[in-house]
Design a protein around this motif. Structure first.
Motif, mmCIF file in Angstrom:
data_model
loop_
_atom_site.group_PDB
_atom_site.id
_atom_site.type_symbol
_atom_site.label_atom_id
_atom_site.label_comp_id
_atom_site.label_asym_id
_atom_site.label_seq_id
_atom_site.Cartn_x
_atom_site.Cartn_y
_atom_site.Cartn_z
ATOM 1 N N ARG A 1 16.461 16.389 1.154
ATOM 2 C CA ARG A 1 16.873 15.709 2.387
ATOM 3 C C ARG A 1 17.720 16.634 3.262
ATOM 4 N NH1 ARG A 1 18.665 11.705 0.065
ATOM 5 N NH2 ARG A 1 16.827 10.372 0.234
ATOM 6 N N LYS A 2 18.597 17.381 2.631
ATOM 7 C CA LYS A 2 19.438 18.330 3.374
ATOM 8 C C LYS A 2 18.574 19.375 4.075
ATOM 9 C CE LYS A 2 23.501 20.454 4.207
ATOM 10 N NZ LYS A 2 24.560 19.860 5.040
ATOM 11 N N MET A 3 17.538 19.858 3.378
ATOM 12 C CA MET A 3 16.732 20.971 3.886
ATOM 13 C C MET A 3 15.672 20.563 4.903
ATOM 14 S SD MET A 3 16.281 23.421 0.498
ATOM 15 C CE MET A 3 15.675 22.136 -0.617
ATOM 16 N N VAL A 4 15.241 19.296 4.894
ATOM 17 C CA VAL A 4 14.222 18.871 5.863
ATOM 18 C C VAL A 4 14.762 17.927 6.931
ATOM 19 C CG1 VAL A 4 12.270 19.174 4.297
ATOM 20 C CG2 VAL A 4 13.381 16.932 4.451
ATOM 21 N N GLN A 5 15.975 17.431 6.737
ATOM 22 C CA GLN A 5 16.537 16.514 7.727
ATOM 23 C C GLN A 5 17.832 17.055 8.334
ATOM 24 O OE1 GLN A 5 16.782 12.418 6.311
ATOM 25 N NE2 GLN A 5 14.879 12.601 5.177
ATOM 26 N N MET B 1 0.842 -1.203 0.000
ATOM 27 C CA MET B 1 0.000 0.000 0.000
ATOM 28 C C MET B 1 0.877 1.253 0.000
ATOM 29 S SD MET B 1 -2.908 1.071 2.800
ATOM 30 C CE MET B 1 -3.682 2.667 2.726
ATOM 31 N N LYS B 2 0.625 2.167 -0.923
ATOM 32 C CA LYS B 2 1.411 3.380 -1.031
ATOM 33 C C LYS B 2 1.139 4.312 0.146
ATOM 34 C CE LYS B 2 2.325 7.305 -4.068
ATOM 35 N NZ LYS B 2 1.932 8.023 -5.296
ATOM 36 N N SER B 3 2.227 4.873 0.707
ATOM 37 C CA SER B 3 2.081 5.807 1.818
ATOM 38 C C SER B 3 1.416 7.089 1.334
ATOM 39 C CB SER B 3 3.451 6.126 2.427
ATOM 40 O OG SER B 3 3.350 7.177 3.352
ATOM 41 N N GLN B 4 0.661 7.728 2.229
ATOM 42 C CA GLN B 4 0.033 9.005 1.879
ATOM 43 C C GLN B 4 1.010 10.166 2.001
ATOM 44 O OE1 GLN B 4 -3.110 9.692 4.833
ATOM 45 N NE2 GLN B 4 -2.060 8.250 6.178
ATOM 46 N N PHE B 5 2.211 9.868 2.496
ATOM 47 C CA PHE B 5 3.230 10.901 2.666
ATOM 48 C C PHE B 5 4.445 10.596 1.799
ATOM 49 C CE2 PHE B 5 1.069 10.652 6.873
ATOM 50 C CZ PHE B 5 0.470 11.898 6.848
ATOM 51 N N HIS B 6 5.137 11.647 1.377
ATOM 52 C CA HIS B 6 6.350 11.459 0.586
ATOM 53 C C HIS B 6 7.411 10.758 1.436
ATOM 54 C CE1 HIS B 6 9.877 12.241 -1.877
ATOM 55 N NE2 HIS B 6 9.044 12.508 -2.879
ATOM 56 N N PRO B 7 8.170 9.830 0.857
ATOM 57 C CA PRO B 7 9.192 9.093 1.626
ATOM 58 C C PRO B 7 10.236 9.978 2.291
ATOM 59 C CG PRO B 7 8.821 8.045 -0.502
ATOM 60 C CD PRO B 7 8.034 9.321 -0.518
ATOM 61 N N LEU B 8 10.497 11.165 1.724
ATOM 62 C CA LEU B 8 11.498 12.050 2.319
ATOM 63 C C LEU B 8 11.041 12.661 3.636
ATOM 64 C CD1 LEU B 8 12.989 13.862 -0.805
ATOM 65 C CD2 LEU B 8 14.158 12.277 0.729
ATOM 66 N N LEU B 9 9.775 12.464 3.989
ATOM 67 C CA LEU B 9 9.326 12.918 5.313
ATOM 68 C C LEU B 9 9.880 12.020 6.419
ATOM 69 C CD1 LEU B 9 5.597 14.106 5.196
ATOM 70 C CD2 LEU B 9 7.671 15.450 5.458
ATOM 71 N N GLU B 10 10.269 10.815 6.078
ATOM 72 C CA GLU B 10 10.837 9.928 7.103
ATOM 73 C C GLU B 10 12.145 10.536 7.622
ATOM 74 O OE1 GLU B 10 12.250 5.289 7.813
ATOM 75 O OE2 GLU B 10 11.062 5.812 6.040
ATOM 76 N N GLY B 11 12.169 10.827 8.907
ATOM 77 C CA GLY B 11 13.338 11.455 9.512
ATOM 78 C C GLY B 11 13.376 12.968 9.383
ATOM 79 N N GLU C 1 17.883 27.529 -5.521
ATOM 80 C CA GLU C 1 19.051 27.383 -6.392
ATOM 81 C C GLU C 1 19.988 28.579 -6.247
ATOM 82 O OE1 GLU C 1 20.141 26.713 -11.154
ATOM 83 O OE2 GLU C 1 18.052 26.967 -10.506
ATOM 84 N N LEU C 2 19.423 29.784 -6.156
ATOM 85 C CA LEU C 2 20.230 30.993 -6.057
ATOM 86 C C LEU C 2 20.954 31.097 -4.715
ATOM 87 C CD1 LEU C 2 17.789 33.554 -7.722
ATOM 88 C CD2 LEU C 2 20.021 32.858 -8.610
ATOM 89 N N ILE C 3 20.286 30.665 -3.654
ATOM 90 C CA ILE C 3 20.873 30.768 -2.308
ATOM 91 C C ILE C 3 21.805 29.602 -2.017
ATOM 92 C CG2 ILE C 3 20.337 30.776 0.172
ATOM 93 C CD1 ILE C 3 17.574 31.983 -0.721
ATOM 94 N N GLY C 4 21.393 28.420 -2.462
ATOM 95 C CA GLY C 4 22.102 27.184 -2.135
ATOM 96 C C GLY C 4 21.331 26.402 -1.093
ATOM 97 N N HIS C 5 20.986 25.152 -1.414
ATOM 98 C CA HIS C 5 20.168 24.360 -0.497
ATOM 99 C C HIS C 5 20.854 24.118 0.838
ATOM 100 C CE1 HIS C 5 22.780 21.275 -2.273
ATOM 101 N NE2 HIS C 5 22.527 20.556 -1.200
ATOM 102 N N GLU C 6 22.180 24.245 0.866
ATOM 103 C CA GLU C 6 22.922 24.059 2.119
ATOM 104 C C GLU C 6 22.520 25.089 3.167
ATOM 105 O OE1 GLU C 6 25.456 22.973 -1.461
ATOM 106 O OE2 GLU C 6 24.334 24.752 -0.802
ATOM 107 N N PHE D 1 4.630 20.073 -0.339
ATOM 108 C CA PHE D 1 5.707 21.025 -0.602
ATOM 109 C C PHE D 1 6.902 20.300 -1.221
ATOM 110 C CE2 PHE D 1 8.498 24.489 1.649
ATOM 111 C CZ PHE D 1 8.683 25.126 0.439
ATOM 112 N N ILE D 2 7.267 19.180 -0.630
ATOM 113 C CA ILE D 2 8.378 18.382 -1.147
ATOM 114 C C ILE D 2 8.098 17.928 -2.576
ATOM 115 C CG2 ILE D 2 9.553 16.146 -0.898
ATOM 116 C CD1 ILE D 2 9.298 16.569 2.177
#
Length: 294
Positions: free
Chosen positions: A277-281, A1-11, A234-239, A262-263
């Motif tokens: 992943r860098k920006m949300v974890q 069953m597909k999750s209702q949330f994007h996998p990148l939300l994990e963590g 992109e202009l600022i840098g995801h870091e 949003f993701i």
């Protein structure tokens, strides 16, 4: 069953979200928000309240649910005495992680909402009957100096709230002089206190994290599209960016669902998964002082 949330939300960590109890109507209670975060297997959430400390609320959530980390802090509005070092020290001593500078009580906030009729703040910008300023006659107030030292001493995060651009430059420079390392430039793309991209880049060059806030793309503001948001990253840098929703308002979808969308929107517009992943974890963990293995 597909999750209702994007996998990148994990963590992932949501560093700017609203829930009840609150003087404002909210979509969810703290417990309902926590349940959604748990379903998405998130790492944690930061509760923000314009009118009171959320540190005690976060403590209780952590007592009952150990799989998700809840964090709290305090906003320096009139509701807590404004620039009140005693309230700040109490919040930090009890485990608070973020000190937000004025929102409702900021002159910038009140000017914006006096000109713009929105669904936010019940159409009334003056729940704070006066303003809380960080300066007087061009000089930083003594209370601000004490608060900055407390933020440094407790290795907490300074967030700029709804201060004007000029005030944000003032507080960031004072914070850097104090030795504060963790600074968030809040909802930099939102009309309340919009930060030009050149200033966002400048703040990032000083080591600040720039908050990329989904509410700026919402029907409340229409300040920019998700595609335009992706270009700013992109202009600022995801870091140097953190992704947040600032959701919790009753007329929007629940915050965790919004963060998932949003993701998806950013990925659709070319932001790479490792950058997300860098920006949300990773970036939120660094701000909150969370070990990767916790």
């Amino acid at each position: 069953m597909k999750s209702q949330f994007h996998p990148l939300l994990e963590g992932a960590y949501e560093c700017h979200v609203h829930s009840s109890p609150s003087i404002f109507k909210r979509k969810q209670t703290d417990w309902e928000l926590l349940e959604d975060a748990k379903k998405a297997k998130m790492g944690g959430i930061v509760l923000k309240s314009h009118e009171s400390s959320t540190v005690e609320r976060a403590f209780l959530l952590n007592e009952k649910e150990s799989s998700i980390q809840a964090f709290g802090g305090i906003v320096l509005n009139q509701h807590v005495g404004g620039l009140n070092p005693y309230a700040v020290e109490t919040a930090l001593k009890m485990g608070g992680k973020i000190v937000w500078f004025p929102t409702l009580s900021a002159g910038q906030h009140q000017q914006y909402f006096s000109r713009n009729n929105t669904k936010l703040f019940n159409g009334n910008p003056l729940l704070s009957k006066g303003t809380v300023s960080i300066e007087e006659d061009g000089q930083l107030l003594d209370e601000v100096t004490v608060i900055l030292q407390l933020i440094k001493d407790y290795d907490a995060v300074l967030a700029t709230g709804h201060l004007s651009l000029a005030e944000q430059h003032t507080i960031v420079h004072a914070a850097k002089e104090t030795g504060i390392e963790k600074i968030i430039i809040q909802h930099a793309d939102m009309g309340i206190s919009r930060i030009p991209i050149e200033d966002q880049q400048y703040f990032a060059s000083l080591g600040c994290m720039i908050e990329k806030c989904y509410l700026a793309c919402s029907s409340d503001f229409h300040d920019l599209t998700a595609e335009e948001m992706a270009k700013t990253i992109e202009l600022i840098g995801h870091e140097s960016c953190v992704l947040v929703t600032d959701y919790g308002q009753p007329h929007h979808e629940p915050p965790v669902y919004a963060l998932s969308r949003f993701i998806e929107d950013l990925i659709f517009h070319g932001v790479k998964e490792e950058q997300i992943r860098k920006m949300v974890q990773e970036n939120p963990r660094s701000l909150l002082g969370v070990d990767e293995h916790e």
